[in-house]
Design a protein around this motif. Structure first.
Motif, PDB file in Angstrom:
ATOM      1  N   GLU A  85      -2.775   7.627 -16.607  1.00 12.75           N
ATOM      2  CA  GLU A  85      -2.657   7.712 -15.153  1.00 12.75           C
ATOM      3  C   GLU A  85      -3.897   8.282 -14.513  1.00 12.75           C
ATOM      4  N   ARG A  94     -12.217   6.670 -16.380  1.00 11.85           N
ATOM      5  CA  ARG A  94     -11.814   6.666 -14.972  1.00 11.85           C
ATOM      6  C   ARG A  94     -12.950   6.190 -14.085  1.00 11.85           C
ATOM      7  N   ASN A 154     -12.795  17.322 -14.222  1.00 15.05           N
ATOM      8  CA  ASN A 154     -11.979  17.060 -13.041  1.00 15.05           C
ATOM      9  C   ASN A 154     -10.851  16.057 -13.284  1.00 15.05           C
ATOM     10  N   LEU A 155     -10.100  16.280 -14.355  1.00 11.53           N
ATOM     11  CA  LEU A 155      -8.913  15.439 -14.566  1.00 11.53           C
ATOM     12  C   LEU A 155      -7.716  16.095 -13.884  1.00 11.53           C
ATOM     13  N   LEU A 156      -6.765  15.283 -13.491  1.00  7.97           N
ATOM     14  CA  LEU A 156      -5.546  15.833 -12.893  1.00  7.97           C
ATOM     15  C   LEU A 156      -4.691  16.427 -14.006  1.00  7.97           C
ATOM     16  N   LYS A 199       0.851  -1.180   0.000  1.00  8.50           N
ATOM     17  CA  LYS A 199       0.000   0.000   0.000  1.00  8.50           C
ATOM     18  C   LYS A 199       0.898   1.245   0.000  1.00  8.50           C
ATOM     19  N   LEU A 241     -11.546  15.275  -5.700  1.00  9.93           N
ATOM     20  CA  LEU A 241     -11.683  14.254  -6.727  1.00  9.93           C
ATOM     21  C   LEU A 241     -11.206  12.900  -6.214  1.00  9.93           C
ATOM     22  N   ARG A 247      -9.288  20.822  -5.198  1.00 12.38           N
ATOM     23  CA  ARG A 247     -10.134  20.078  -6.139  1.00 12.38           C
ATOM     24  C   ARG A 247      -9.600  18.667  -6.361  1.00 12.38           C
ATOM     25  N   ASN A 254     -15.652   3.892  -4.269  1.00 12.23           N
ATOM     26  CA  ASN A 254     -14.573   3.268  -5.021  1.00 12.23           C
ATOM     27  C   ASN A 254     -15.038   2.040  -5.790  1.00 12.23           C
ATOM     28  N   MET A 310      -5.999   6.158 -11.657  1.00 17.50           N
ATOM     29  CA  MET A 310      -5.875   6.776 -10.333  1.00 17.50           C
ATOM     30  C   MET A 310      -6.752   6.134  -9.258  1.00 17.50           C
ATOM     31  N   PRO A 311      -8.047   5.807  -9.514  1.00 21.84           N
ATOM     32  CA  PRO A 311      -8.869   5.212  -8.447  1.00 21.84           C
ATOM     33  C   PRO A 311      -8.334   3.874  -7.955  1.00 21.84           C
ATOM     34  N   VAL A 318     -13.414   9.417  -5.813  1.00 23.53           N
ATOM     35  CA  VAL A 318     -13.206   8.106  -6.426  1.00 23.53           C
ATOM     36  C   VAL A 318     -12.778   7.074  -5.391  1.00 23.53           C
ATOM     37  N   GLY A 319     -12.883   7.414  -4.114  1.00 24.09           N
ATOM     38  CA  GLY A 319     -12.710   6.378  -3.113  1.00 24.09           C
ATOM     39  C   GLY A 319     -11.564   6.526  -2.136  1.00 24.09           C
ATOM     40  N   ARG A 373       4.820  16.592 -10.935  1.00 22.43           N
ATOM     41  CA  ARG A 373       3.976  17.451 -11.748  1.00 22.43           C
ATOM     42  C   ARG A 373       4.430  18.905 -11.644  1.00 22.43           C
ATOM     43  N   ASP A 380      -6.001   8.011   3.581  1.00 28.10           N
ATOM     44  CA  ASP A 380      -5.201   7.928   2.347  1.00 28.10           C
ATOM     45  C   ASP A 380      -4.662   9.301   1.980  1.00 28.10           C
ATOM     46  N   THR A 422      -5.498   3.213  -6.958  1.00 28.30           N
ATOM     47  CA  THR A 422      -4.644   3.444  -5.787  1.00 28.30           C
ATOM     48  C   THR A 422      -5.403   3.181  -4.490  1.00 28.30           C
ATOM     49  N   TYR A 423      -6.706   3.445  -4.536  1.00 27.10           N
ATOM     50  CA  TYR A 423      -7.481   3.358  -3.302  1.00 27.10           C
ATOM     51  C   TYR A 423      -8.293   2.083  -3.227  1.00 27.10           C
ATOM     52  N   THR A 424      -8.019   1.164  -4.150  1.00 21.87           N
ATOM     53  CA  THR A 424      -8.717  -0.108  -4.138  1.00 21.87           C
ATOM     54  C   THR A 424      -8.047  -1.033  -3.140  1.00 21.87           C
ATOM     55  N   PRO A 470       1.848  -2.999 -11.038  1.00 18.46           N
ATOM     56  CA  PRO A 470       1.854  -1.908 -12.015  1.00 18.46           C
ATOM     57  C   PRO A 470       1.435  -2.384 -13.408  1.00 18.46           C
ATOM     58  N   ARG A 486      -1.409  17.918 -15.944  1.00 16.88           N
ATOM     59  CA  ARG A 486      -0.021  17.440 -16.083  1.00 16.88           C
ATOM     60  C   ARG A 486       0.114  15.964 -15.719  1.00 16.88           C
ATOM     61  N   THR A 487      -0.922  15.213 -15.984  1.00 13.63           N
ATOM     62  CA  THR A 487      -0.901  13.779 -15.714  1.00 13.63           C
ATOM     63  C   THR A 487      -1.489  13.113 -16.955  1.00 13.63           C
TER      64      THR A 487
END
Ligand SMILES: Nc1ncnc2c1ncn2[C@@H]1O[C@H](COP(=O)(O)OP(=O)(O)OP(=O)(O)O)[C@@H](O)[C@H]1O
Ligand SMILES: [Mg+2]
Lengths: 455, 242
Positions: free
Chosen positions: B104, B158, B95-97, A2, A365, A361, B84, B108-109, A369-370, A16, A375, B111-113, B119, B99-100
């Protein structure tokens, strides 16, 4: 696993905006860099100071025979003859805190060479290890006598720079024969210049010979106290002795040769005037003193409760100076280090707070998304720690490079300090955690809807 | 059993002393596999309702059953899990990040699964999603290098990365011109028809709503009509409808 994801996210976020990340961490870079450079330069100079104080004899211990007294009259330090070459050997062999040692037999007589004469400040009979104990650097010329010379009482000697100058008047003394109290000694080496010691005595005005040669060939008698015998010996050549007689009144008539030959007073043991030893380090001096005391009491068969028949002197004052300068230096550097790291940490906190506001923001976001609040907390905390660690590592490189440059261009002594490097890494991580926590906590407390609506 | 069921959901904001009731008892149901449009005047409470549906906000009172679970009383962490795993959310402003890369952004979600993905697995899943929205050749573009429609499609990818059963979209075409709107809407229809994903989307546009099989009209915090599909209207009396 994790953590790996969190680390990845944090690294991405930092990448970034690399310029900002770099500027943010500049405080830490400068702080850690300054700390490392100062630590290395500071340790270098403190090691140099330590070395020079050590070369003045801060590590040395002087073992003197005990005090004789008779009818309430004390004859002063060294007036008994309790130290033997065997004691010296036992000390060097059995005391782990002792680096090396040398027995010393002193004499004070006249040197004669080619019609000139000179009475050196110091005439020591010793072993080759004396040079090591007194930290004489290399000989200026020739070579030192050997243990074999000591065993055979060979008539060889080393002379100091002052004698080379005064007695030999610029001639090369190597191979020349000078006479010490009418005994011819061959000069086999010239000591390098050492200058005056702390109390202003010329340390180059010295003759060093095997102690057996001085003892048996120059001082002549092993049973007379050298303090007295040397003055007697000197007076034999010195014409001033008539004006200031220093001869003791002879209590008994001189012995005839037959009497001497018949006498049972043959030398049972040979004494030395002093034993000079060098401890491994200034910190080891107390241990060395303890070990030496134990060894000598054992060898001299002293009962419990009996006073020592010897005394040990250390250069307490010098070692005190040494420790106090080092402590002062270290504390000073620590203060400066703390302040600069504090400033760096506040810088990190400041930018992290700005970053949290700016990325509201994004936080919303991520939550949408969870991402759980912990986290988010971890993400920002890891970001701060990564920033600080990267800053710390750059700082270490810069600081180390800086101190190497100082060494190369200013020729200051510098010492690489692994402790400083390891603690710098630890400190920068700690700074990251401490100053990164509040912004991270603030981020984690955001409400997803408010955060998403934030403009 | 409906996938989504709301019973008398109310939401009141408190501005200092004043209570602002926004939702005044909303009851509705959406079965799995439906494509529903939510329409209403500005300020009628559509976004508020969508936030509650998307588990981003809690109702002041009422029950919200999602996939057989009453989620309105869940803790913050539990709701994060629901968001999630079970919900995809598409925003009006993408609502995209920045410079990514698109890839990616899509992964991104993950990561929190809870379950760990290597990878490589993440990459594969992200690419599959991008292929599904037709952007596999744009995977390394940053949002600033994508058109509005493409950005919204990345946002949809996403939202779908964890294969949620339901997708909420609050004015997904609000920032797009009519041609790209059409594109995005076709995407939604396709997802609904081919993959059976339940979709609820908010819109002001009647032509957009015409793509949906059912339209729920909301007015001043109350559902005017369309709260229940015809199949379920039989079993349930129309609540709050005129
Ligand atoms: N955080 C809040 N605090 C107080 N009042 C709020 C808050 N959020 C929304 N409102 C009020 O709730 C009402 C409904 O807002 P909502 O955003 O749901 O409208 P909407 O139907 O989405 O409108 P639009 O079509 O313009 O997006 C509005 O009158 C708004 O003022
Ligand atoms: Mg709205």
């Amino acid at each position: 696993m994790k953590l790996q994801g969190t680390l990845h996210t944090a690294m991405r976020a930092l990448c970034r905006n690399p310029m900002r990340a770099l500027l943010t961490t500049l405080g830490i870079v400068i702080g850690i860099g300054a700390v490392i450079a100062m630590m290395e330069i500071g340790q270098g100079s403190s090691a140099a100071i330590q070395k020079s104080i050590t070369s003045m004899g801060a590590n040395n211990l002087l073992i003197l025979p005990g005090t004789a007294s008779s009818g309430g009259v004390s004859f002063g330090a060294g007036s008994t003859m309790t130290l033997t070459p065997g004691d010296y050997e036992a000390i060097v062999r059995d005391c782990p805190a002792v680096r090396c040692g040398a027995p010393i037999v002193r004499a004070r007589t006249q040197l004669v060479y080619n019609g000139r004469n000179w009475v050196p400040q110091s005439m020591s009979g010793s072993t080759p290890s004396l040079l090591e104990v007194q930290l004489w650097k290399d000989l200026a010329d020739g070579e030192c006598f050997t243990d074999r010379d000591v065993l055979n009482s060979n008539r060889v000697c080393l002379v100091g720079q002052t004698i080379a100058r005064e007695l030999f008047q610029g001639e090369n003394p190597i191979g020349k024969e000078l006479r010490i109290k009418n005994v011819a000694f061959k000069v086999i080496g010239v000591l390098s210049a050492k200058g005056a010691n702390m109390v202003g005595m010329d340390q180059d005005d010295i003759v060093i010979a095997p102690w057996t040669s001085i003892k048996f060939r120059v001082s002549g008698s092993s049973l007379t106290n050298t303090n007295q015998s040397s003055s007697a010996a000197a007076s034999a050549v010195n014409t001033l002795s008539q004006v200031y007689p220093s001869n003791q009144v002879a209590l008994y008539p001189d012995k005839s040769d037959t009497q001497i030959a018949d006498s049972m007073l043959t030398v049972r043991f040979v004494n030395v005037d002093q034993i000079l030893v060098s401890a491994i380090s200034p910190e080891e001096i107390p241990a060395a003193m303890q070990q030496i005391t134990a060894v000598l009491r054992e060898r001299h068969r002293l009962q419990r409760g009996e006073p020592d028949d010897f005394s040990i002197r250390d250069m307490t004052e010098m070692s005190k100076v040494l420790t106090s300068t080092t402590t002062l230096m270290t504390n000073l550097l620590l203060c400066v280090a703390m302040i600069s790291l504090l400033v760096g940490g506040v810088g990190i906190m400041n930018i992290m707070l700005v970053s949290v506001t700016e990325r509201t923001r994004e936080i919303g976001l991520r939550m949408a998304v969870g991402a759980r609040s912990k986290d988010i907390l971890w993400q920002f905390l890891v970001e701060a720690v990564v920033l600080c660690l990267v800053g710390g590592i750059i700082g270490i490189l810069l600081g180390h490079g800086g101190s190497l440059m100082v060494e190369a261009f200013l020729h200051w002594p510098v010492e690489t300090s692994p402790t400083a490097i390891v603690s710098a890494v630890g400190v920068s991580a700690t700074v990251g955690i401490v100053f990164g926590f509040y912004p991270a906590w603030k981020a984690s407390r955001l409400d997803p809807i408010d955060a998403l609506r934030y403009e | 059993m409906n996938l989504i069921e709301l019973n008398d959901i109310r939401k009141t904001y408190h501005l200092g002393e004043i209570d602002v009731p926004v939702l005044k008892g909303v009851s509705m149901a959406v079965a799995g596999g439906e494509l529903v449009a939510l329409m209403g005047a500005s300020g009628s409470g559509k976004s508020t309702l969508m936030n509650i549906l998307g588990c981003l906000d809690r109702p002041s009172s009422g029950e919200y059953w999602l996939d057989g679970q009453e989620v309105s009383r869940y803790s913050n962490d539990q709701r994060a899990m629901v968001r999630n795993q079970k919900i995809g959310f598409v925003f009006q402003s993408f609502n995209l990040l920045s410079r990514t890369t698109a890839l990616e952004n899509v992964t991104m979600p993950l990561t929190y699964t809870a379950d760990f993905l290597t990878p490589k697995e993440r990459h594969e899943r992200g690419m599959a999603m991008l292929t599904r929205v037709g952007l596999d050749d744009r995977s390394h573009h940053h949002p600033s290098q994508l058109s509005g429609g493409q950005q919204q499609r990345v946002a949809i990818a996403r939202a779908l990365i964890n294969n949620p059963p339901v997708l909420f979209a609050d004015e997904p075409t609000g920032n797009l011109d009519s041609k790209t709107s059409e594109e995005v809407l076709r995407m939604f229809k396709q997802l609904n028809e081919d993959d059976g994903i339940t979709i609820i989307l908010v819109t002001h546009d009647v032509t957009v709503a015409s793509h949906a099989r059912r339209t729920i009209h909301i007015h001043d915090g109350l559902i005017v009509n369309g709260a229940y599909s015809h199949a379920s209207t039989d079993s349930k009396p129309a609540g709050g409808g005129l």
